[in-house]
Design an enzyme around this catalytic site. Structure first.
Site, PDB file in Angstrom:
ATOM      1  N   ALA A   1       0.668  -0.820  -0.043  1.00  0.00           N
ATOM      2  CA  ALA A   1      -0.081  -0.149  -0.172  1.00  0.00           C
ATOM      3  C   ALA A   1       0.975   1.086   0.102  1.00  0.00           C
ATOM      4  CB  ALA A   1      -1.511  -0.040   0.522  1.00  0.00           C
ATOM      5  N   LYS A   2       2.120   1.377   0.666  1.00  0.00           N
ATOM      6  CA  LYS A   2       3.274   2.368   0.266  1.00  0.00           C
ATOM      7  C   LYS A   2       2.569   3.606   1.384  1.00  0.00           C
ATOM      8  CE  LYS A   2       6.359   1.169  -3.567  1.00  0.00           C
ATOM      9  NZ  LYS A   2       5.324   0.121  -4.411  1.00  0.00           N
ATOM     10  N   ARG A   3       1.505   3.386   1.769  1.00  0.00           N
ATOM     11  CA  ARG A   3       1.528   3.999   2.849  1.00  0.00           C
ATOM     12  C   ARG A   3       2.390   5.455   4.103  1.00  0.00           C
ATOM     13  NH1 ARG A   3      -3.771   4.093   1.318  1.00  0.00           N
ATOM     14  NH2 ARG A   3      -5.033   2.416   2.125  1.00  0.00           N
TER      15      ARG A   3
END
Lengths: 204, 204
Positions: free
Chosen positions: B17-19
């Site tokens: 998700a590369k949050r």
């Protein structure tokens, strides 16, 4: 999104997605933001570099705000690191501001996210990026001072025109203005009060 | 997710998700990743600092991989900047590796994302973070060399045990192994071939 476009067609919608991914994935996220959701702009993380930003710039008339100096706890962990090999040894957030004002800003679509909690850093970003639109969260619930924010970030004339625009975002103070049955009215009052404070600061 | 858990219960699922967001939002994204989707781990951007990472560490038994040195074009724009004020003047990605190995790694839940396209940088990350799990994308479609990746990143014994584990991710080469009716079999063959190459590299 359809409801907001119907009841407030003149209000720009910024998708605070904070995306940051490789180019092939960024292309799809850009499609999501601008085609599926029809947002006017999106927030992006610059950590993966220009290749992760460029796909959003293919959409004419759409904008992207790069995370620059964020206001939450720990925002300075990386953003306030000084870069040894860039001319003038800027801090990382100053370097991002310079990239958004110049080299990365192919078609004038880039802005910057700068938290309201540090007016001195908004002012510093404004020096490095004199005309970039600044998206400034943190007024209200996060403790940012509205008047200091305008003074530090907005560059405009008395007639209301601006060469250095700012968009001040006050989400939590508006959304959670009331937990009771009057929440719609309370949110409206909170939003109007914030707007009045900002307008007064422009005059000052 | 339910399907994958049913047919492959032993396979860990990492939500890419590369949050990277403020703490209060990160809490909700962590809930999404670990409660709604029941993922085992998630990828995170370190750009907003420890406050944006900490909420994920509240979930016992779950992991988080911090973007460190990404393999796509432009990955070096910020990640390869040298930091003037940190002891030893590390590059930004080396600093992130050090944070994930030590100060930010409260309960042994942190790993790092390091692209396969630069084996020398995988090796450098492994020096700075000797025991952190490395998630390594870019083998196959992005041109990373599987054998060089294992040599640079994996630290283990002949019996297969590991003190410096790696997870090598080959998505595009598997997903797009064939566009015809044989795509399931072709994807299986591509995955097995990649696995065999990696296993052979461990023996070498």
């Amino acid at each position: 999104m359809e409801h907001m476009r119907r009841v407030a067609p003149q209000v720009p919608i910024i998708l605070d997605a904070k995306r940051g991914d490789i180019g092939s994935t960024a292309e799809q996220y850009a499609k999501e933001a601008f085609e599926r959701y029809s947002a006017d702009a999106v927030t992006l993380s610059p950590f993966m570099g220009f290749g992760s930003v460029q796909p959003y710039l293919q959409y004419e008339g759409k904008g992207a705000f790069l995370l620059c100096r964020t206001s939450d706890q720990g925002g300075d962990d990386l953003q306030n690191q000084r870069l040894a090999s860039v001319e003038g040894q800027p801090l990382l957030y100053e370097h991002v501001a310079r990239l958004a004002q110049g080299p990365w800003n192919l078609n004038g679509q880039l802005g910057l996210v700068v938290g309201a909690t540090y007016p001195a850093e908004i002012e510093r970003v404004r020096q490095v990026a004199p005309t970039a639109p600044l998206l400034i969260p943190g007024v209200g619930a996060q403790g940012g001072d509205a008047a200091a924010t305008v003074k530090a970030g907005w560059r405009g004339a008395a007639d209301g025109s601006s060469t250095g625009p700012i968009i001040v975002n006050s989400s939590l103070a508006t959304l959670y203005a009331s937990g009771g049955g009057d929440f719609a009215e309370a949110a409206r009052r909170a939003a109007q009060s914030t707007r009045d404070t900002l307008e007064a600061a422009k005059q000052g």
